[in-house]
Design an enzyme around this catalytic site. Structure first.
Site, PDB file in Angstrom:
ATOM      1  N   PHE A 159     -35.405 -73.447 -25.858  1.00  0.00           N
ATOM      2  CA  PHE A 159     -34.817 -72.101 -25.922  1.00  0.00           C
ATOM      3  C   PHE A 159     -33.589 -71.960 -25.032  1.00  0.00           C
ATOM      4  O   PHE A 159     -33.127 -70.853 -24.798  1.00  0.00           O
ATOM      5  CB  PHE A 159     -35.873 -71.057 -25.537  1.00  0.00           C
ATOM      6  CG  PHE A 159     -37.092 -71.097 -26.412  1.00  0.00           C
ATOM      7  CD1 PHE A 159     -37.086 -70.478 -27.655  1.00  0.00           C
ATOM      8  CD2 PHE A 159     -38.226 -71.792 -26.025  1.00  0.00           C
ATOM      9  CE1 PHE A 159     -38.196 -70.535 -28.482  1.00  0.00           C
ATOM     10  CE2 PHE A 159     -39.342 -71.859 -26.841  1.00  0.00           C
ATOM     11  CZ  PHE A 159     -39.335 -71.224 -28.079  1.00  0.00           C
ATOM     12  N   LEU A 160     -33.068 -73.083 -24.500  1.00  0.00           N
ATOM     13  CA  LEU A 160     -31.944 -72.957 -23.558  1.00  0.00           C
ATOM     14  C   LEU A 160     -30.736 -72.332 -24.237  1.00  0.00           C
ATOM     15  O   LEU A 160     -30.552 -72.425 -25.447  1.00  0.00           O
ATOM     16  CB  LEU A 160     -31.565 -74.323 -22.968  1.00  0.00           C
ATOM     17  CG  LEU A 160     -30.952 -75.405 -23.847  1.00  0.00           C
ATOM     18  CD1 LEU A 160     -29.484 -75.191 -24.137  1.00  0.00           C
ATOM     19  CD2 LEU A 160     -31.140 -76.750 -23.184  1.00  0.00           C
ATOM     20  N   GLU A 162     -26.544 -72.233 -24.066  1.00  0.00           N
ATOM     21  CA  GLU A 162     -25.360 -72.869 -23.486  1.00  0.00           C
ATOM     22  C   GLU A 162     -24.722 -71.868 -22.516  1.00  0.00           C
ATOM     23  O   GLU A 162     -24.678 -70.673 -22.782  1.00  0.00           O
ATOM     24  CB  GLU A 162     -24.379 -73.269 -24.590  1.00  0.00           C
ATOM     25  CG  GLU A 162     -24.903 -74.446 -25.387  1.00  0.00           C
ATOM     26  CD  GLU A 162     -24.047 -74.791 -26.605  1.00  0.00           C
ATOM     27  OE1 GLU A 162     -22.843 -74.525 -26.590  1.00  0.00           O
ATOM     28  OE2 GLU A 162     -24.627 -75.317 -27.568  1.00  0.00           O
ATOM     29  N   CYS A 270     -26.221 -72.883 -33.026  1.00  0.00           N
ATOM     30  CA  CYS A 270     -27.637 -72.553 -33.257  1.00  0.00           C
ATOM     31  C   CYS A 270     -27.866 -71.364 -34.184  1.00  0.00           C
ATOM     32  O   CYS A 270     -28.326 -71.537 -35.312  1.00  0.00           O
ATOM     33  CB  CYS A 270     -28.333 -72.328 -31.918  1.00  0.00           C
ATOM     34  SG  CYS A 270     -28.489 -73.852 -30.974  1.00  0.00           S
ATOM     35  N   LYS A 333     -18.782 -68.644 -27.096  1.00  0.00           N
ATOM     36  CA  LYS A 333     -19.249 -67.696 -26.081  1.00  0.00           C
ATOM     37  C   LYS A 333     -18.679 -68.141 -24.737  1.00  0.00           C
ATOM     38  O   LYS A 333     -18.316 -69.326 -24.580  1.00  0.00           O
ATOM     39  CB  LYS A 333     -20.777 -67.641 -26.021  1.00  0.00           C
ATOM     40  CG  LYS A 333     -21.403 -68.956 -25.578  1.00  0.00           C
ATOM     41  CD  LYS A 333     -22.907 -68.908 -25.645  1.00  0.00           C
ATOM     42  CE  LYS A 333     -23.517 -68.345 -24.389  1.00  0.00           C
ATOM     43  NZ  LYS A 333     -24.953 -68.572 -24.282  1.00  0.00           N
TER      44      LYS A 333
HETATM   45  N1  LIG Z   1     -27.158 -76.432 -28.129  1.00  0.00           N
HETATM   46  C1  LIG Z   1     -28.085 -75.533 -27.856  1.00  0.00           C
HETATM   47  O1  LIG Z   1     -27.855 -74.536 -27.161  1.00  0.00           O
HETATM   48  C2  LIG Z   1     -29.492 -75.712 -28.387  1.00  0.00           C
HETATM   49  C3  LIG Z   1     -30.530 -74.891 -27.885  1.00  0.00           C
HETATM   50  C4  LIG Z   1     -31.813 -75.044 -28.398  1.00  0.00           C
HETATM   51  C5  LIG Z   1     -32.053 -75.942 -29.427  1.00  0.00           C
HETATM   52  N2  LIG Z   1     -31.016 -76.695 -29.905  1.00  0.00           N
HETATM   53  C6  LIG Z   1     -31.321 -77.635 -30.986  1.00  0.00           C
HETATM   54  O2  LIG Z   1     -31.250 -78.928 -30.431  1.00  0.00           O
HETATM   55  C7  LIG Z   1     -30.785 -79.864 -31.396  1.00  0.00           C
HETATM   56  C8  LIG Z   1     -29.580 -80.599 -30.852  1.00  0.00           C
HETATM   57  O3  LIG Z   1     -28.541 -79.660 -30.670  1.00  0.00           O
HETATM   58  P1  LIG Z   1     -27.266 -79.999 -29.772  1.00  0.00           P
HETATM   59  O4  LIG Z   1     -26.529 -78.713 -29.625  1.00  0.00           O
HETATM   60  O5  LIG Z   1     -27.671 -80.725 -28.559  1.00  0.00           O
HETATM   61  O6  LIG Z   1     -26.473 -80.979 -30.766  1.00  0.00           O
HETATM   62  P2  LIG Z   1     -25.371 -82.063 -30.361  1.00  0.00           P
HETATM   63  O7  LIG Z   1     -24.649 -82.370 -31.619  1.00  0.00           O
HETATM   64  O8  LIG Z   1     -24.614 -81.596 -29.164  1.00  0.00           O
HETATM   65  O9  LIG Z   1     -26.226 -83.345 -29.905  1.00  0.00           O
HETATM   66  C9  LIG Z   1     -26.915 -84.172 -30.791  1.00  0.00           C
HETATM   67  C10 LIG Z   1     -26.752 -85.600 -30.285  1.00  0.00           C
HETATM   68  O10 LIG Z   1     -27.602 -86.464 -31.008  1.00  0.00           O
HETATM   69  C11 LIG Z   1     -26.932 -87.704 -31.157  1.00  0.00           C
HETATM   70  N3  LIG Z   1     -27.570 -88.467 -32.233  1.00  0.00           N
HETATM   71  C12 LIG Z   1     -27.508 -88.287 -33.563  1.00  0.00           C
HETATM   72  N4  LIG Z   1     -28.266 -89.191 -34.196  1.00  0.00           N
HETATM   73  C13 LIG Z   1     -28.848 -89.947 -33.255  1.00  0.00           C
HETATM   74  C14 LIG Z   1     -29.773 -91.030 -33.283  1.00  0.00           C
HETATM   75  N5  LIG Z   1     -30.246 -91.518 -34.434  1.00  0.00           N
HETATM   76  N6  LIG Z   1     -30.142 -91.581 -32.105  1.00  0.00           N
HETATM   77  C15 LIG Z   1     -29.663 -91.112 -30.937  1.00  0.00           C
HETATM   78  N7  LIG Z   1     -28.807 -90.098 -30.846  1.00  0.00           N
HETATM   79  C16 LIG Z   1     -28.397 -89.506 -31.985  1.00  0.00           C
HETATM   80  C17 LIG Z   1     -25.496 -87.295 -31.441  1.00  0.00           C
HETATM   81  O11 LIG Z   1     -24.581 -88.354 -31.219  1.00  0.00           O
HETATM   82  C18 LIG Z   1     -25.338 -86.136 -30.465  1.00  0.00           C
HETATM   83  O12 LIG Z   1     -24.835 -86.574 -29.210  1.00  0.00           O
HETATM   84  C19 LIG Z   1     -30.520 -79.042 -32.660  1.00  0.00           C
HETATM   85  O13 LIG Z   1     -31.661 -79.069 -33.478  1.00  0.00           O
HETATM   86  C20 LIG Z   1     -30.309 -77.655 -32.116  1.00  0.00           C
HETATM   87  O14 LIG Z   1     -30.585 -76.652 -33.070  1.00  0.00           O
HETATM   88  C21 LIG Z   1     -29.753 -76.618 -29.408  1.00  0.00           C
END
Ligand SMILES: NC(=O)c1ccc[n+]([C@@H]2O[C@H](COP(=O)([O-])OP(=O)(O)OC[C@H]3O[C@@H](n4cnc5c(N)ncnc54)[C@H](O)[C@@H]3O)[C@@H](O)[C@H]2O)c1
Length: 443
Positions: A159-160, A162, A270, A333
């Protein structure tokens, strides 16, 4: 710091906004952490102590835990499999062309990890996924892992936010554990022993409900924002003031003031994709009401972007062709350099499509914006962005923009027109400095 809490060897798969923050914070809790990403540039940067994205407070903790030897990075899945007793899946689940969640990265990560799981361990999903995903991944994992059903899958949605990601991970509002056994729940309690000891509420449930908690929470938050933005439209049509309206609503403790800020609406990696993915899931499950309800939430959100472009056009005399527009803020944001589905970028696209010459300023997000919109003009300062502008648009509420001196800025623009899409500027002060001011939802 680690004692008396269990010290666990855990891995984090995917070192993006979620994964890197999680890896750093888990090391800060005292665990031994190995993180992997398929992007070698990201791995190299993080391993050198430099986060590959802007997140307040992350860099010092990253450096501290690298130096303490609690955090390492790798590109080898075999090392990950050997090392970890708990593996966190943190890869992206972006939007597909039809709005549903694209699970290809999750599948690829599971397929790469599974052949290296040869002893009892737990794989914990943190990515946001459609309900039912974990159950399907369980079968995929067990088929491919030498340890078979010794490998358990759990879901622990994240739930973090950014901008406050470190705080949110170290001190979450709640922890949600979707599990299929008490063994998995106990492993997760060990991982989060410190926040649990500090009183963080923990809700243990089945896999499906845990997956659903995350999308339901984001849908509710998106709904709250679209609700107040719909009220802003009513205010614009009737001469009422949405800021005063929101303040009065917020005093009702059943409503509360959080996520009740009117403006340009939500964006980022998100909320937009999560509500669209939830619509697709609801359609597949035959729950049409959720589909149509969230469709309206999305439509209201997108309409605010068009409204801002319309206001800018109106202020410069009915056409944007050849007009200079200064855009303040490009991140989705404040506190983040993320431009995924940024409302500001969408407005820039609309202005450009109408023939405007757009110059953009942002304190931290311009490098990311330049990767996806190389044709926009970028300015190092607000003054440079505004020089010769026919209209200034305030699109991301960075605190620095509140402190802009409208008298000084009025000296450099061609025309003193400002659209405040974030209700963050002091309208009276700007008007007294000779500006024509339009604020979303305010007279
Ligand atoms: N960003 C947020 O604030 C946030 C908050 C809660 C949940 N989420 C969820 O978390 C998940 C990730 O979001 P994010 O914002 O960190 O995305 P992001 O794109 O910043 O990070 C995803 C990372 O996964 C890596 N990746 C892809 N395939 C891979 C593999 N096979 N092995 C290893 N690494 C691999 C990518 O290179 C990338 O660095 C999503 O489902 C998102 O909805 C994000």
């Amino acid at each position: 710091m680690s004692l008396p809490f269990p010290r666990i060897r855990l891995t984090v798969i995917g070192a993006g906004y979620l994964g890197l923050t999680h890896a750093v914070c888990m090391a800060e809790l005292g665990h031994d952490v190995l993180a992997i990403d398929v992007d070698p540039a990201k791995v190299a940067k993080a391993a050198s102590g430099e986060p590959p994205f802007f997140e307040p407070g992350l860099e010092p903790l990253l450096r501290k835990n690298l130096e303490a030897g609690r955090l390492r990075f790798t590109s080898s899945y075999s090392e990950v499999g050997d090392f970890g007793d708990v593996h966190f899946l943190c890869v992206g689940t972006p939007e597909s062309a039809d709005g549903s969640a694209d699970l290809q990265y999750l599948h690829a990560a599971v397929d790469a990890l599974a052949p290296h799981l040869s002893r009892r361990c737990i794989v914990v999903g943190k990515s946001t996924v459609p309900v039912g995903t974990a159950r399907r991944l369980t079968a995929r994992l067990m088929e491919r892992a030498p340890a078979g059903d010794e490998v358990e899958l759990a879901w622990n949605p994240e739930f973090l936010r950014e901008g406050t990601a470190v705080h949110d991970t170290m001190s979450p509002d709640r922890l949600v554990f979707g599990v299929t056994s008490s063994w998995s729940a106990d492993r997760l309690r060990d991982v989060y022993a410190m926040p649990l000891c500090n009183g963080t509420p923990c809700l243990v449930m089945d896999l499906e409900t845990a997956e659903l908690v995350k999308v339901a929470a984001n849908s509710f938050l998106a709904t709250k924002i679209s609700f107040i933005n719909a009220m802003a439209e009513v205010c614009e049509a009737s001469g009422a003031d949405v800021i005063r309206l929101a303040a009065a609503l917020a005093h009702d403790e059943r409503i509360g003031g959080r996520f009740l800020s009117p403006g340009l609406g939500f964006g980022g990696g998100c909320l937009p994709k999560d509500i669209r993915a939830f619509r697709a899931t609801a359609r597949a499950l035959g729950v049409g009401s959720v589909d149509s309800f969230l469709s309206e939430v999305d439509t209201i959100n997108l309409s605010r972007r068009t409204r801002v472009t319309d206001l800018a056009r109106e202020m410069v005399g009915g056409t944007l062709a050849g007009r200079h527009a200064a855009v303040l803020g490009i991140a989705f944001k404040p506190g983040s350099d993320d431009v995924r589905d940024s409302p500001s970028l969408a407005v820039c696209d609309q202005l450009t499509a109408d023939g405007a010459i757009v110059r953009v300023h942002d304190p931290v997000a311009m490098d990311n914006a330049a990767l996806v919109r190389p044709d926009l003009r970028y300015a190092d300062t607000v003054t440079e962005a505004a020089a010769g502008a026919d209209v200034v648009l305030h699109l991301t509420e960075w605190p620095d923009y509140r402190a802009i001196d409208p008298v000084a800025l009025g000296q450099v623009v061609a025309r003193r027109n400002v659209v405040d899409a974030r209700c963050g500027l002091d309208g009276e002060y700007w008007r007294s400095a000779g500006w024509v001011v339009r604020i979303l939802g305010r007279p």
